[in-house]
Design a protein around this motif. Structure first.
Motif, PDB file in Angstrom:
ATOM      1  N   PRO A 140     -50.593 -16.638  21.394  1.00  0.00           N
ATOM      2  CA  PRO A 140     -50.945 -16.685  22.810  1.00  0.00           C
ATOM      3  C   PRO A 140     -49.740 -16.497  23.734  1.00  0.00           C
ATOM      4  O   PRO A 140     -49.912 -16.208  24.906  1.00  0.00           O
ATOM      5  N   SER A 141     -48.541 -16.611  23.201  1.00  0.00           N
ATOM      6  CA  SER A 141     -47.362 -16.407  24.038  1.00  0.00           C
ATOM      7  C   SER A 141     -46.878 -14.957  23.992  1.00  0.00           C
ATOM      8  O   SER A 141     -45.882 -14.622  24.628  1.00  0.00           O
ATOM      9  N   PHE A 142     -47.587 -14.070  23.257  1.00  0.00           N
ATOM     10  CA  PHE A 142     -47.186 -12.666  23.194  1.00  0.00           C
ATOM     11  C   PHE A 142     -47.332 -12.022  24.556  1.00  0.00           C
ATOM     12  O   PHE A 142     -48.318 -12.206  25.261  1.00  0.00           O
ATOM     13  N   SER A 143     -46.334 -11.241  24.905  1.00  0.00           N
ATOM     14  CA  SER A 143     -46.456 -10.367  26.067  1.00  0.00           C
ATOM     15  C   SER A 143     -45.545  -9.172  25.854  1.00  0.00           C
ATOM     16  O   SER A 143     -44.533  -9.253  25.156  1.00  0.00           O
ATOM     17  N   ALA A 144     -45.948  -8.062  26.423  1.00  0.00           N
ATOM     18  CA  ALA A 144     -45.149  -6.841  26.426  1.00  0.00           C
ATOM     19  C   ALA A 144     -45.283  -6.269  27.826  1.00  0.00           C
ATOM     20  O   ALA A 144     -46.319  -5.697  28.174  1.00  0.00           O
ATOM     21  N   VAL A 145     -44.255  -6.464  28.630  1.00  0.00           N
ATOM     22  CA  VAL A 145     -44.302  -6.073  30.031  1.00  0.00           C
ATOM     23  C   VAL A 145     -43.334  -4.930  30.256  1.00  0.00           C
ATOM     24  O   VAL A 145     -42.137  -5.049  29.977  1.00  0.00           O
ATOM     25  N   GLY A 146     -43.875  -3.810  30.730  1.00  0.00           N
ATOM     26  CA  GLY A 146     -43.054  -2.635  30.995  1.00  0.00           C
ATOM     27  C   GLY A 146     -42.756  -2.479  32.473  1.00  0.00           C
ATOM     28  O   GLY A 146     -43.605  -2.752  33.316  1.00  0.00           O
ATOM     29  N   GLU A 147     -41.533  -2.042  32.751  1.00  0.00           N
ATOM     30  CA  GLU A 147     -41.126  -1.741  34.122  1.00  0.00           C
ATOM     31  C   GLU A 147     -40.506  -0.353  34.121  1.00  0.00           C
ATOM     32  O   GLU A 147     -39.564  -0.090  33.367  1.00  0.00           O
ATOM     33  N   VAL A 148     -41.043   0.520  34.945  1.00  0.00           N
ATOM     34  CA  VAL A 148     -40.566   1.893  35.013  1.00  0.00           C
ATOM     35  C   VAL A 148     -39.604   2.047  36.181  1.00  0.00           C
ATOM     36  O   VAL A 148     -39.918   1.669  37.310  1.00  0.00           O
ATOM     37  N   VAL A 149     -38.426   2.594  35.873  1.00  0.00           N
ATOM     38  CA  VAL A 149     -37.449   2.951  36.898  1.00  0.00           C
ATOM     39  C   VAL A 149     -37.031   4.390  36.590  1.00  0.00           C
ATOM     40  O   VAL A 149     -36.460   4.663  35.525  1.00  0.00           O
ATOM     41  N   GLY A 150     -37.337   5.285  37.488  1.00  0.00           N
ATOM     42  CA  GLY A 150     -37.058   6.700  37.251  1.00  0.00           C
ATOM     43  C   GLY A 150     -37.890   7.203  36.084  1.00  0.00           C
ATOM     44  O   GLY A 150     -39.101   7.060  36.066  1.00  0.00           O
ATOM     45  N   ASP A 151     -37.187   7.771  35.087  1.00  0.00           N
ATOM     46  CA  ASP A 151     -37.900   8.302  33.935  1.00  0.00           C
ATOM     47  C   ASP A 151     -37.791   7.402  32.705  1.00  0.00           C
ATOM     48  O   ASP A 151     -38.081   7.814  31.599  1.00  0.00           O
ATOM     49  N   ARG A 152     -37.363   6.143  32.897  1.00  0.00           N
ATOM     50  CA  ARG A 152     -37.200   5.200  31.780  1.00  0.00           C
ATOM     51  C   ARG A 152     -38.088   3.978  31.986  1.00  0.00           C
ATOM     52  O   ARG A 152     -38.169   3.429  33.071  1.00  0.00           O
ATOM     53  N   VAL A 153     -38.733   3.558  30.897  1.00  0.00           N
ATOM     54  CA  VAL A 153     -39.476   2.309  30.900  1.00  0.00           C
ATOM     55  C   VAL A 153     -38.661   1.275  30.130  1.00  0.00           C
ATOM     56  O   VAL A 153     -38.084   1.585  29.090  1.00  0.00           O
ATOM     57  N   THR A 154     -38.601   0.074  30.672  1.00  0.00           N
ATOM     58  CA  THR A 154     -37.979  -1.050  29.970  1.00  0.00           C
ATOM     59  C   THR A 154     -39.083  -2.050  29.685  1.00  0.00           C
ATOM     60  O   THR A 154     -39.768  -2.505  30.599  1.00  0.00           O
ATOM     61  N   VAL A 155     -39.248  -2.355  28.392  1.00  0.00           N
ATOM     62  CA  VAL A 155     -40.322  -3.248  27.966  1.00  0.00           C
ATOM     63  C   VAL A 155     -39.690  -4.527  27.424  1.00  0.00           C
ATOM     64  O   VAL A 155     -38.842  -4.482  26.527  1.00  0.00           O
ATOM     65  N   THR A 156     -40.083  -5.645  27.983  1.00  0.00           N
ATOM     66  CA  THR A 156     -39.635  -6.947  27.515  1.00  0.00           C
ATOM     67  C   THR A 156     -40.775  -7.574  26.730  1.00  0.00           C
ATOM     68  O   THR A 156     -41.890  -7.723  27.244  1.00  0.00           O
ATOM     69  N   VAL A 157     -40.481  -7.922  25.465  1.00  0.00           N
ATOM     70  CA  VAL A 157     -41.502  -8.417  24.549  1.00  0.00           C
ATOM     71  C   VAL A 157     -41.183  -9.855  24.165  1.00  0.00           C
ATOM     72  O   VAL A 157     -40.029 -10.179  23.868  1.00  0.00           O
ATOM     73  N   THR A 158     -42.199 -10.708  24.163  1.00  0.00           N
ATOM     74  CA  THR A 158     -42.039 -12.091  23.721  1.00  0.00           C
ATOM     75  C   THR A 158     -43.135 -12.424  22.718  1.00  0.00           C
ATOM     76  O   THR A 158     -44.197 -11.812  22.715  1.00  0.00           O
ATOM     77  N   GLY A 159     -42.854 -13.401  21.868  1.00  0.00           N
ATOM     78  CA  GLY A 159     -43.850 -13.878  20.915  1.00  0.00           C
ATOM     79  C   GLY A 159     -43.869 -13.090  19.626  1.00  0.00           C
ATOM     80  O   GLY A 159     -42.856 -12.540  19.199  1.00  0.00           O
ATOM     81  N   GLU A 160     -45.041 -13.023  19.000  1.00  0.00           N
ATOM     82  CA  GLU A 160     -45.210 -12.383  17.704  1.00  0.00           C
ATOM     83  C   GLU A 160     -45.708 -10.950  17.856  1.00  0.00           C
ATOM     84  O   GLU A 160     -46.683 -10.704  18.556  1.00  0.00           O
ATOM     85  N   VAL A 161     -45.032 -10.020  17.172  1.00  0.00           N
ATOM     86  CA  VAL A 161     -45.501  -8.640  17.129  1.00  0.00           C
ATOM     87  C   VAL A 161     -46.038  -8.410  15.725  1.00  0.00           C
ATOM     88  O   VAL A 161     -45.291  -8.451  14.750  1.00  0.00           O
ATOM     89  N   ASP A 162     -47.345  -8.226  15.644  1.00  0.00           N
ATOM     90  CA  ASP A 162     -48.010  -8.055  14.360  1.00  0.00           C
ATOM     91  C   ASP A 162     -49.175  -7.092  14.544  1.00  0.00           C
ATOM     92  O   ASP A 162     -49.261  -6.409  15.571  1.00  0.00           O
ATOM     93  N   MET A 163     -50.060  -7.026  13.569  1.00  0.00           N
ATOM     94  CA  MET A 163     -51.181  -6.106  13.622  1.00  0.00           C
ATOM     95  C   MET A 163     -52.032  -6.309  14.883  1.00  0.00           C
ATOM     96  O   MET A 163     -52.557  -5.350  15.446  1.00  0.00           O
ATOM     97  N   ALA A 164     -52.135  -7.534  15.343  1.00  0.00           N
ATOM     98  CA  ALA A 164     -52.970  -7.828  16.512  1.00  0.00           C
ATOM     99  C   ALA A 164     -52.317  -7.443  17.828  1.00  0.00           C
ATOM    100  O   ALA A 164     -53.013  -7.245  18.822  1.00  0.00           O
ATOM    101  N   THR A 165     -50.983  -7.325  17.858  1.00  0.00           N
ATOM    102  CA  THR A 165     -50.293  -7.093  19.131  1.00  0.00           C
ATOM    103  C   THR A 165     -49.469  -5.811  19.175  1.00  0.00           C
ATOM    104  O   THR A 165     -49.027  -5.407  20.251  1.00  0.00           O
TER     105      THR A 165
END
Length: 104
Positions: free
Chosen positions: A8-33
């Protein structure tokens, strides 16, 4: 994507600046996320990505597959900042010397 059983603490938040996206990921990255991570990292009209995995607590083969897809998608324009746990998984998978893998 169905998130039942996902961290439940998983998040993947992207921020686009120009032509680059920066994604900050928290929690578990698995088949579900992993799909949500890929979606956050591939918004329209960007040609480069930074993926910050320093707050990731679990990383499995589905997550590795997602990184490989991102490497293909961004062809030389991807940088990944791993947590210690993610770095260990990538080391075991033989990916620790890839140019897209950066020091945290």
């Amino acid at each position: 994507m169905d998130q039942v059983g996902a961290d439940p603490s998983f998040s993947a938040v992207g921020e686009v600046v120009g032509d680059r996206v920066t994604v900050t990921v928290t929690g578990e990255v698995d088949m579900a996320t992993a799909g949500a991570l890929f979606e956050a990292a591939t918004p329209g009209r960007v040609t480069a990505a930074t993926v910050d995995l320093r707050a990731v607590t679990f990383f499995d083969s589905a997550a590795i597959h997602t990184l490989v897809r991102l490497v293909d998608h961004y062809a030389g324009a991807l940088e990944v900042f791993p947590s210690d746990r993610v770095r260990r998984v990538l080391d075991i998978a033989g990916l620790s010397t890839q140019p897209w893998l950066k020091q945290s």
